[in-house]
Design an enzyme around this catalytic site. Structure first.
Site, PDB file in Angstrom:
ATOM      1  N   ASP A 150      43.868  38.669  32.211  1.00 28.67           N
ATOM      2  CA  ASP A 150      43.714  38.148  33.235  1.00 28.67           C
ATOM      3  C   ASP A 150      42.891  37.768  34.446  1.00 28.67           C
ATOM      4  O   ASP A 150      42.506  39.291  34.740  1.00 28.67           O
ATOM      5  CB  ASP A 150      44.820  37.009  33.634  1.00 28.67           C
ATOM      6  CG  ASP A 150      46.397  38.104  34.476  1.00 28.67           C
ATOM      7  OD1 ASP A 150      45.862  39.197  35.093  1.00 28.67           O
ATOM      8  OD2 ASP A 150      47.325  37.402  33.994  1.00 28.67           O
TER       9      ASP A 150
ATOM     10  N   ASP B 259      57.736  33.537  38.564  1.00 25.15           N
ATOM     11  CA  ASP B 259      58.507  31.971  38.011  1.00 25.15           C
ATOM     12  C   ASP B 259      58.647  32.014  36.350  1.00 25.15           C
ATOM     13  O   ASP B 259      58.608  31.340  35.509  1.00 25.15           O
ATOM     14  CB  ASP B 259      57.532  30.997  38.533  1.00 25.15           C
ATOM     15  CG  ASP B 259      55.768  31.673  38.053  1.00 25.15           C
ATOM     16  OD1 ASP B 259      55.967  32.332  37.067  1.00 25.15           O
ATOM     17  OD2 ASP B 259      55.029  30.841  38.022  1.00 25.15           O
TER      18      ASP B 259
HETATM   19  C1  F6R Z   1      48.860  40.470  36.419  1.00 22.56           C
HETATM   20  C2  F6R Z   1      49.658  39.334  35.527  1.00 22.56           C
HETATM   21  C3  F6R Z   1      51.043  38.798  35.885  1.00 22.56           C
HETATM   22  C4  F6R Z   1      51.655  40.316  36.374  1.00 22.56           C
HETATM   23  C5  F6R Z   1      52.641  38.968  37.316  1.00 22.56           C
HETATM   24  C6  F6R Z   1      53.610  40.481  38.392  1.00 22.56           C
HETATM   25  O1  F6R Z   1      47.671  40.848  35.615  1.00 22.56           O
HETATM   26  O2  F6R Z   1      48.611  39.254  34.083  1.00 22.56           O
HETATM   27  O3  F6R Z   1      51.447  38.363  35.551  1.00 22.56           O
HETATM   28  O4  F6R Z   1      52.239  40.731  35.464  1.00 22.56           O
HETATM   29  O5  F6R Z   1      52.413  38.205  37.854  1.00 22.56           O
HETATM   30  O6  F6R Z   1      52.978  40.632  38.933  1.00 22.56           O
HETATM   31  P1  F6R Z   1      53.632  42.309  40.058  1.00 22.56           P
HETATM   32  O7  F6R Z   1      53.527  43.298  38.994  1.00 22.56           O
HETATM   33  O8  F6R Z   1      52.699  41.932  41.051  1.00 22.56           O
HETATM   34  O9  F6R Z   1      55.328  42.029  40.326  1.00 22.56           O
END
Ligand code: F6R
Length: 279
Positions: free
Chosen positions: A67, A136
């Site tokens: 993303d 979430d």
């Molecule tokens: C990032 C992504 C998100 C993160 C998720 C967790 O490319 O696709 O889904 O993996 O928001 O983020 P962290 O690791 O910062 O808790």
């Protein structure tokens, strides 16, 4: 889903890095799906170290990121492009030709997203998709209510995600409200998925993902439908799992066996046959 629980963040990161390093050793032209966020930073540090220490050649690897924020140019310090350069691509010496990210500045996001899907197809599909889980329950930016068959598209971010991500931006109003993201349907087409979680704050969604119903309200739960999902976490994130002892038992049985994604390329090594025969 193969659930693995490591002592702490560092042990989780080492284990995940070993899975990717072994995959690239075995399949030097592997196509890797990559994630950003805080969770995989330790994995990326370990992967760079392992590649250097063991002289693993990443020159044939292709990558696709999950993303990118809409409206951020690649050069913005908080773009996922910048994140990947800083945390992985520079360290592994990956070139622009090898790495693919969605563009947050696309004039026609729908066309860009369709093109991205086509590029993944032309590359032969993703061998191993790395994922983190949002507070979430999202994977990539597939927020609650996203179609579990969804494809790469421009999406609105959930207020919880915007709040979670505000830690990376100086001012709240600078946090992007939209993103381009692979869909759950895109992710489920990867040959294997590797999802990580760390810390107590993820324990509720981690339990929902592994033991709750498959629901678009927790898009990570769709990974239950994938035959090759490896879920690696630390003890804290795993603390609300009901079947923890059983997962540990299964994991112990796999010690000294090749890590699971490798079995996709060498099915005769599939350790599940032995495990399930022993149960
Ligand atoms: C990032 C992504 C998100 C993160 C998720 C967790 O490319 O696709 O889904 O993996 O928001 O983020 P962290 O690791 O910062 O808790």
């Amino acid at each position: 889903m193969f659930v693995k629980v490591e002592r702490d963040y560092e042990a989780m990161s080492q284990r995940a890095a070993r899975i990717i390093a072994d995959l690239v050793n075995q399949k030097p032209d592997a196509v890797l799906g990559l994630a950003t966020g805080s969770t995989p930073i330790g994995l990326y540090e370990n992967l760079i170290r392992i590649a250097r220490d063991e002289d693993i050649d990443f020159s044939g690897v292709t990558t696709f990121n999950l993303d990118e924020y809409e409206g951020l140019p690649a050069a913005h310090p908080e773009s996922y492009y910048s994140f990947m350069q800083q945390h992985l691509f520079d360290g592994l010496g990956l070139t622009e030709q090898q790495t693919n990210l969605l563009s947050g500045m696309a004039k026609d996001p729908a066309a860009k997203c369709a093109e991205y899907e086509e590029m993944i197809r032309r590359a032969g599909g993703i061998d191993l998709q790395l994922l983190g889980i949002g507070g979430d329950g999202h994977i990539a930016f597939c927020e609650p209510g996203s179609s579990l068959a969804g494809r790469t598209s421009l999406v609105a971010l959930h207020p919880k995600t915007i709040a979670d991500n505000s830690r990376f931006f100086d001012r709240k109003e600078d946090v992007p409200r939209k993103a381009l993201t692979m869909g759950v349907g895109t992710i489920l087409e990867a040959r294997a998925c590797l999802i990580l979680a760390t810390g107590n704050a993820k324990s509720d969604v981690w339990a929902k993902m592994i033991e709750g119903p498959v629901t678009a309200q927790v898009t990570a739960s769709a990974l239950q439908l994938h035959p090759w999902t490896i879920a690696v976490s630390d003890e804290l994130a795993a603390s609300k799992l009901q079947n923890l002892d059983f997962y540990r038992h299964i994991d112990r049985e796999l010690i000294d066996q090749p890590e699971l994604p490798l079995c996709i390329f060498q099915p005769e090594l599939d350790p599940r046959r032995n495990i399930f025969a022993a149960l």
